[in-house]
Write an enzyme that holds these catalytic residues in place. Sequence first.
Site, short mmCIF file in Angstrom:
data_model
loop_
_atom_site.label_atom_id
_atom_site.label_comp_id
_atom_site.label_asym_id
_atom_site.label_seq_id
_atom_site.Cartn_x
_atom_site.Cartn_y
_atom_site.Cartn_z
CD GLU A 1 -3.16 -0.58 -0.10
OE1 GLU A 1 -3.19 0.42 -0.47
OE2 GLU A 1 -2.98 -1.47 -0.67
CB CYS B 1 -21.60 4.29 -14.55
SG CYS B 1 -20.15 5.78 -14.53
CB CYS C 1 -17.52 1.25 -20.34
SG CYS C 1 -16.91 3.32 -20.50
CB CYS D 1 -17.81 -0.84 -16.75
SG CYS D 1 -17.74 -0.37 -14.39
CB CYS E 1 -13.04 2.95 -14.00
SG CYS E 1 -14.27 4.68 -13.75
#
Length: 338
Positions: free
Chosen positions: A36, A207, A198, A201, A191
């Site tokens: 991270e 969206c 898309c 997705c 994305c």
Amino acid sequence: MNPISKPLLKWFDQFGRKTLPWQSKPANPYHVWLSEIMLQQTQVATVIGYFNNFIQHFPTIEALADASEDAVLAQWAGLGYYARARNLHTTAHLIMRQYQGNFPTEFKQVLDLPGVGESTAGAILSISFHQNHAILDGNVKRVLARYHQVQGHYGQSATLKQLWHLAKYHTPNQRNAEYTQAIMDLGATLCTRSKPNCTRCPIQSQCLAQQTNTQDQYPNPKPKKNKPTRTTAMLIYQNTAGEIYLEKRPKKGIWGGLWSLVECENKEKTILQTLKEFDPNAHIKANLAVIKHSFTHYHLLIYPILIHCPDNKQTFHPLEQLTLGLPAPVKTLINRLK
């Protein structure tokens, strides 16, 4: 589950990334924390090699704490944002001292660790310990900004506050760890900033940006500012054996804690004065090709000057097998000399 989490988790089960080197069952909190931190400001493809190399040198938090700062920075060199590496090293000492080598499990404890913000703390606790925390990294900001057509750049406090509200609203109580990875994966693989995919997705039907064909407008771009250009002279002091002189940079500022060449203002008078102060017998051998290095807020033009120091008694370093942490342009210059 809310409208995002159910289809997103279904997509993740089939298409989500599950074989990244820091992903394991059960999760290793050290690996999650390290990944991270590395993934802040850095793409996954770049991080993988650095992560594997870092773990090879420092396989545990204890090994990281026992290492010198120079050793840690040497393995971080080239990844940028070097305060991250120094914070990792500081945190390893803190964890050994305060938590007996075990990564803390309470949100406030993790948030108090050097270099850890709210999103990073949430991701670590969610993925490592299956705790229910929202995250809001760059990928999640992009997904939510498009899905809800959030106005304003997320650098603005009102916009960021709205995105945090949405992130917490969409975070499910069940399968939180999988959801955390899923929404990051969605932003990283489908994305994307440009040319989002898309059609694949799992949440595209609801969206708002996709419905209005305005994906390229979200997140709203940050107002552009022209980057200024700065200049510096880098003095490559080289002795008769071909070794070079390096000095450790201050911890604060660019390339903090790394080893670098002597710098001064790129003016002839200043260069000659700096040279003579270092070694009265030194003389300029050559002016090398200029290097342009870009930072987040400015461009840096580096004017390298090769200087011969025949009998200087200070510590010089051989060019071969140089293991110190070096800034990328300094490493480029050294490679030119080999």
